[in-house]
Write a protein that holds these residues in place. Structure first.
Motif, short mmCIF file in Angstrom:
data_model
loop_
_atom_site.label_atom_id
_atom_site.label_comp_id
_atom_site.label_asym_id
_atom_site.label_seq_id
_atom_site.Cartn_x
_atom_site.Cartn_y
_atom_site.Cartn_z
N ARG A 98 5.74 9.08 12.45
CA ARG A 98 4.39 9.21 11.88
C ARG A 98 4.22 8.28 10.67
O ARG A 98 3.24 8.39 9.93
N GLY A 99 5.16 7.41 10.48
CA GLY A 99 5.06 6.44 9.39
C GLY A 99 5.44 6.97 8.03
O GLY A 99 5.22 6.31 7.01
N LEU A 100 6.04 8.17 7.98
CA LEU A 100 6.35 8.78 6.68
C LEU A 100 7.49 8.05 5.98
O LEU A 100 7.49 7.90 4.76
N GLY A 101 8.49 7.60 6.76
CA GLY A 101 9.59 6.86 6.16
C GLY A 101 9.11 5.58 5.51
O GLY A 101 9.52 5.23 4.39
N SER A 102 8.20 4.89 6.18
CA SER A 102 7.63 3.66 5.63
C SER A 102 6.83 3.95 4.36
O SER A 102 6.87 3.19 3.39
N CYS A 103 6.12 5.06 4.38
CA CYS A 103 5.33 5.45 3.22
C CYS A 103 6.25 5.75 2.03
O CYS A 103 5.99 5.31 0.90
N VAL A 104 7.32 6.48 2.28
CA VAL A 104 8.28 6.79 1.21
C VAL A 104 8.87 5.51 0.65
O VAL A 104 8.97 5.34 -0.57
N MET A 105 9.24 4.57 1.51
CA MET A 105 9.81 3.31 1.04
C MET A 105 8.81 2.53 0.20
O MET A 105 9.17 1.94 -0.83
N PRO A 147 0.84 -1.21 0.00
CA PRO A 147 0.00 0.00 0.00
C PRO A 147 0.87 1.25 0.00
O PRO A 147 1.90 1.30 0.67
N THR A 148 0.44 2.28 -0.75
CA THR A 148 1.28 3.47 -0.88
C THR A 148 0.56 4.76 -0.52
O THR A 148 1.03 5.84 -0.83
N ALA A 149 -0.59 4.69 0.13
CA ALA A 149 -1.33 5.91 0.46
C ALA A 149 -0.59 6.73 1.51
O ALA A 149 0.09 6.19 2.38
N HIS A 150 -0.70 8.06 1.40
CA HIS A 150 -0.11 8.93 2.41
C HIS A 150 -1.15 9.95 2.85
O HIS A 150 -2.14 10.21 2.16
N ASP A 151 -0.91 10.53 4.02
CA ASP A 151 -1.83 11.50 4.60
C ASP A 151 -2.02 12.69 3.65
O ASP A 151 -1.06 13.17 3.04
N ALA A 152 -3.26 13.18 3.57
CA ALA A 152 -3.58 14.29 2.67
C ALA A 152 -2.87 15.58 3.08
O ALA A 152 -2.81 16.54 2.29
N GLU A 153 -2.30 15.60 4.27
CA GLU A 153 -1.54 16.77 4.72
C GLU A 153 -0.30 17.00 3.85
O GLU A 153 0.20 18.11 3.73
N PHE A 154 0.17 15.91 3.22
CA PHE A 154 1.43 15.97 2.48
C PHE A 154 1.20 15.85 0.98
O PHE A 154 0.31 15.15 0.52
#
Length: 211
Positions: free
Chosen positions: A160-167, A105-112
């Motif tokens: 906040r899980g951003l590193g995992s999202c980027v990966m 899954p590659t979804a990220h928070d709409a804040e970014f």
């Protein structure tokens, strides 16, 4: 199974392809001309044995812009060596990690906002707010190998899980470009995150520099 020498060779080949840097040879080992802020060159050897590694130290002795890195299943025999006065330990906590790439899954928070920048042989993904870059990382593909590089999350946005999202997003890019295996050099700080994403420690790394 890929052995240590082959994995090291794959990583170096893909890493220098991603960064578009020159590689020559010194005493039979790859000499990477990094020409970066922290070093001018890095001589990388795959488990040459403590005696041979000691002999290679002469290439960095007294040169603060030269790095010597050994990659092995166990770097303890190299850590036990006595260093010359002109050589210091620079990094002793890095590992070479691998993973068979698979969709995630590659979804990220709409804040970014996700911004992709193609730079030569690599692509950099940045997750941004209106004010700053929150998290970023780079990937490049050579054949069926993807090398991940410079994955970082800014202070204030960590945990906040951003590193995992980027990966995950970089992995999807690599899969779309026919990569099957991911390789990266991980610091001790990043290792836990990569392991949580299914990455495996393949080899240990130890880097010396001239003092």
């Amino acid at each position: 199974m890929t052995d240590a020498a082959e994995l090291t060779e794959q990583w170096i080949a893909a890493w220098v392809h991603v960064r578009d840097i020159e590689v020559t040879e010194l005493d039979g080992w790859p000499l990477v001309h990094t020409r970066s802020r922290t070093r001018e060159s890095e001589l990388i050897c795959s488990d040459p044995g403590p005696e041979a590694f000691s002999a290679l130290m002469r290439h960095v002795d007294g040169d603060p812009r030269a790095m010597l890195t050994v990659i092995a299943k166990d770097v303890a025999p190299y850590a036990a060596l006595t260093l010359p006065p002109g050589v210091r330990v620079d990094r002793d906590d890095e590992t070479l990690m691998t993973i068979p790439l698979a969709p995630t899954p590659t979804a990220h928070d709409a804040e970014f906002t996700a911004r992709w920048d193609l730079e030569g042989n690599s692509v950099t993904l940045r997750l941004e707010t209106a004010e700053k870059v929150a998290s970023e990382g780079t990937v490049g593909v050579l054949g069926d190998v993807a090398v991940f590089d410079a994955v970082e999350t800014s202070p204030g946005f960590q945990r906040r899980g951003l590193g995992s999202c980027v990966m995950s997003m970089l992995s999807s890019y690599a899969l779309d470009h026919d990569a099957k295996t991911g390789i990266l050099a991980a610091t001790a700080q990043g290792k836990a995150m990569y392991e949580s994403l299914g990455w495996n420690v393949a080899l240990e790394m130890r880097s010396l520099m001239g003092a």
